[in-house]
Design a protein around this motif. Sequence first.
Motif, PDB file in Angstrom:
ATOM      1  N   GLU A 190      -8.883  49.799 -70.311  1.00  0.00           N
ATOM      2  CA  GLU A 190      -9.461  49.004 -69.437  1.00  0.00           C
ATOM      3  C   GLU A 190      -8.404  48.116 -68.561  1.00  0.00           C
ATOM      4  O   GLU A 190      -8.081  47.122 -69.319  1.00  0.00           O
ATOM      5  CB  GLU A 190     -10.586  48.389 -69.501  1.00  0.00           C
ATOM      6  CG  GLU A 190     -11.582  49.539 -70.081  1.00  0.00           C
ATOM      7  CD  GLU A 190     -12.018  50.427 -68.660  1.00  0.00           C
ATOM      8  OE1 GLU A 190     -12.350  49.746 -67.674  1.00  0.00           O
ATOM      9  OE2 GLU A 190     -12.481  51.488 -69.136  1.00  0.00           O
ATOM     10  N   ASN A 223     -19.477  46.246 -69.956  1.00  0.00           N
ATOM     11  CA  ASN A 223     -19.549  47.041 -68.623  1.00  0.00           C
ATOM     12  C   ASN A 223     -18.661  48.273 -68.914  1.00  0.00           C
ATOM     13  O   ASN A 223     -19.056  49.291 -68.444  1.00  0.00           O
ATOM     14  CB  ASN A 223     -18.611  46.058 -67.500  1.00  0.00           C
ATOM     15  CG  ASN A 223     -18.343  47.053 -66.335  1.00  0.00           C
ATOM     16  OD1 ASN A 223     -19.337  47.508 -65.746  1.00  0.00           O
ATOM     17  ND2 ASN A 223     -17.304  46.845 -65.840  1.00  0.00           N
ATOM     18  N   THR A 224     -17.714  48.015 -69.811  1.00  0.00           N
ATOM     19  CA  THR A 224     -16.993  49.543 -70.036  1.00  0.00           C
ATOM     20  C   THR A 224     -18.103  50.349 -71.008  1.00  0.00           C
ATOM     21  O   THR A 224     -17.816  51.591 -70.621  1.00  0.00           O
ATOM     22  CB  THR A 224     -15.796  49.070 -71.277  1.00  0.00           C
ATOM     23  OG1 THR A 224     -14.819  48.126 -70.348  1.00  0.00           O
ATOM     24  CG2 THR A 224     -15.009  50.115 -71.614  1.00  0.00           C
ATOM     25  N   ALA A 231     -20.767  45.887 -63.205  1.00  0.00           N
ATOM     26  CA  ALA A 231     -19.815  45.063 -62.912  1.00  0.00           C
ATOM     27  C   ALA A 231     -20.044  43.950 -62.296  1.00  0.00           C
ATOM     28  O   ALA A 231     -19.304  42.893 -62.293  1.00  0.00           O
ATOM     29  CB  ALA A 231     -18.964  46.012 -61.786  1.00  0.00           C
ATOM     30  N   HIS A 252      -8.951  45.969 -66.150  1.00  0.00           N
ATOM     31  CA  HIS A 252      -9.587  44.429 -66.120  1.00  0.00           C
ATOM     32  C   HIS A 252      -9.558  43.614 -67.525  1.00  0.00           C
ATOM     33  O   HIS A 252      -9.431  42.531 -67.525  1.00  0.00           O
ATOM     34  CB  HIS A 252     -11.005  44.554 -65.590  1.00  0.00           C
ATOM     35  CG  HIS A 252     -11.162  45.046 -64.336  1.00  0.00           C
ATOM     36  ND1 HIS A 252     -11.357  46.312 -63.954  1.00  0.00           N
ATOM     37  CD2 HIS A 252     -10.668  44.481 -63.231  1.00  0.00           C
ATOM     38  CE1 HIS A 252     -11.356  46.227 -62.575  1.00  0.00           C
ATOM     39  NE2 HIS A 252     -10.703  45.491 -62.048  1.00  0.00           N
ATOM     40  N   LEU A 253      -9.749  44.527 -68.727  1.00  0.00           N
ATOM     41  CA  LEU A 253      -9.703  43.959 -69.974  1.00  0.00           C
ATOM     42  C   LEU A 253      -8.378  43.155 -70.434  1.00  0.00           C
ATOM     43  O   LEU A 253      -8.160  42.300 -71.006  1.00  0.00           O
ATOM     44  CB  LEU A 253     -10.338  44.979 -70.837  1.00  0.00           C
ATOM     45  CG  LEU A 253     -10.770  44.020 -72.230  1.00  0.00           C
ATOM     46  CD1 LEU A 253     -11.885  43.084 -71.854  1.00  0.00           C
ATOM     47  CD2 LEU A 253     -11.359  44.974 -73.205  1.00  0.00           C
ATOM     48  N   ALA A 262     -17.585  35.800 -64.952  1.00  0.00           N
ATOM     49  CA  ALA A 262     -16.308  35.466 -64.474  1.00  0.00           C
ATOM     50  C   ALA A 262     -16.116  34.130 -63.821  1.00  0.00           C
ATOM     51  O   ALA A 262     -15.540  33.182 -63.937  1.00  0.00           O
ATOM     52  CB  ALA A 262     -15.411  36.454 -64.083  1.00  0.00           C
ATOM     53  N   GLU A 274     -17.342  42.010 -70.137  1.00  0.00           N
ATOM     54  CA  GLU A 274     -16.238  43.207 -69.945  1.00  0.00           C
ATOM     55  C   GLU A 274     -16.560  44.425 -70.750  1.00  0.00           C
ATOM     56  O   GLU A 274     -16.437  45.440 -70.370  1.00  0.00           O
ATOM     57  CB  GLU A 274     -14.959  42.538 -69.546  1.00  0.00           C
ATOM     58  CG  GLU A 274     -14.066  43.657 -69.274  1.00  0.00           C
ATOM     59  CD  GLU A 274     -14.014  44.048 -67.743  1.00  0.00           C
ATOM     60  OE1 GLU A 274     -14.234  45.084 -67.337  1.00  0.00           O
ATOM     61  OE2 GLU A 274     -14.034  42.879 -66.938  1.00  0.00           O
ATOM     62  N   VAL A 283     -19.914  41.318 -64.943  1.00  0.00           N
ATOM     63  CA  VAL A 283     -18.848  40.795 -64.918  1.00  0.00           C
ATOM     64  C   VAL A 283     -18.454  39.639 -64.280  1.00  0.00           C
ATOM     65  O   VAL A 283     -17.907  38.585 -64.428  1.00  0.00           O
ATOM     66  CB  VAL A 283     -17.750  41.843 -65.670  1.00  0.00           C
ATOM     67  CG1 VAL A 283     -16.255  41.156 -65.547  1.00  0.00           C
ATOM     68  CG2 VAL A 283     -18.264  42.844 -66.340  1.00  0.00           C
ATOM     69  N   LEU A 284     -18.565  39.862 -62.914  1.00  0.00           N
ATOM     70  CA  LEU A 284     -18.259  39.071 -61.816  1.00  0.00           C
ATOM     71  C   LEU A 284     -18.876  37.609 -62.141  1.00  0.00           C
ATOM     72  O   LEU A 284     -18.376  36.636 -62.027  1.00  0.00           O
ATOM     73  CB  LEU A 284     -18.544  39.459 -60.636  1.00  0.00           C
ATOM     74  CG  LEU A 284     -18.484  38.730 -59.459  1.00  0.00           C
ATOM     75  CD1 LEU A 284     -16.918  38.316 -59.170  1.00  0.00           C
ATOM     76  CD2 LEU A 284     -18.659  39.373 -58.053  1.00  0.00           C
ATOM     77  N   PHE A 310      -6.201  42.054 -68.083  1.00  0.00           N
ATOM     78  CA  PHE A 310      -6.072  40.995 -67.120  1.00  0.00           C
ATOM     79  C   PHE A 310      -6.727  39.831 -67.980  1.00  0.00           C
ATOM     80  O   PHE A 310      -6.207  38.797 -67.976  1.00  0.00           O
ATOM     81  CB  PHE A 310      -6.582  41.411 -65.867  1.00  0.00           C
ATOM     82  CG  PHE A 310      -6.649  40.024 -65.226  1.00  0.00           C
ATOM     83  CD1 PHE A 310      -5.783  39.429 -64.467  1.00  0.00           C
ATOM     84  CD2 PHE A 310      -8.033  39.488 -65.062  1.00  0.00           C
ATOM     85  CE1 PHE A 310      -5.749  38.291 -63.666  1.00  0.00           C
ATOM     86  CE2 PHE A 310      -8.135  38.301 -64.325  1.00  0.00           C
ATOM     87  CZ  PHE A 310      -7.058  37.545 -63.723  1.00  0.00           C
ATOM     88  N   HIS A 311      -7.984  40.209 -68.425  1.00  0.00           N
ATOM     89  CA  HIS A 311      -8.733  39.083 -69.347  1.00  0.00           C
ATOM     90  C   HIS A 311      -7.623  38.745 -70.554  1.00  0.00           C
ATOM     91  O   HIS A 311      -7.892  37.595 -70.906  1.00  0.00           O
ATOM     92  CB  HIS A 311     -10.036  39.560 -69.683  1.00  0.00           C
ATOM     93  CG  HIS A 311     -11.000  39.779 -68.382  1.00  0.00           C
ATOM     94  ND1 HIS A 311     -11.228  38.752 -67.446  1.00  0.00           N
ATOM     95  CD2 HIS A 311     -11.873  40.669 -67.810  1.00  0.00           C
ATOM     96  CE1 HIS A 311     -12.096  39.126 -66.509  1.00  0.00           C
ATOM     97  NE2 HIS A 311     -12.102  40.216 -66.736  1.00  0.00           N
TER      98      HIS A 311
END
Length: 131
Positions: free
Chosen positions: A32, A76-77, A102, A34-35, A109, A73, A105-106, A37-38
């Motif tokens: 992932e 979500n995955t 998703a 996005h993960l 975040a 996240e 997560v938004l 990135f986190h």
Amino acid sequence: MASQPQRFRVLRQRAASFGHAFRGVRLALASELHLRFHAVATVAVVALGFYCRLERWEWALVALAVGAVWSAELLNTAVEAIVDLVSPQHHPLAGRAKDVAAGAVLVVALAALVVGLLIFGPRLWQLWARP
């Protein structure tokens, strides 16, 4: 009272559960974007926290915010994987489930961003505002 071998079996099962959980995080990180990135953001926030010498209560809020984002996240995955498994073809409800996950997560975040701005914002403003 539980026998000695039974206690060790329970402890081994608990240890195995942690192993499965760490494997899940590792698999999610590998797959992932996005993960990842986190993960980079987490390292940056922790480094900034040390630089700014956060108070203990501030660290607690930062840790909760980071943990909430990671948890959302990862969930979500998991939702995406389950939806892909049970609905390989496009289905409006499958798309809705993915979009809602998703969206969670938004929301988390954005809340973490607010925590970051409240904690780091005044300190960074002072650094930039110095003559």
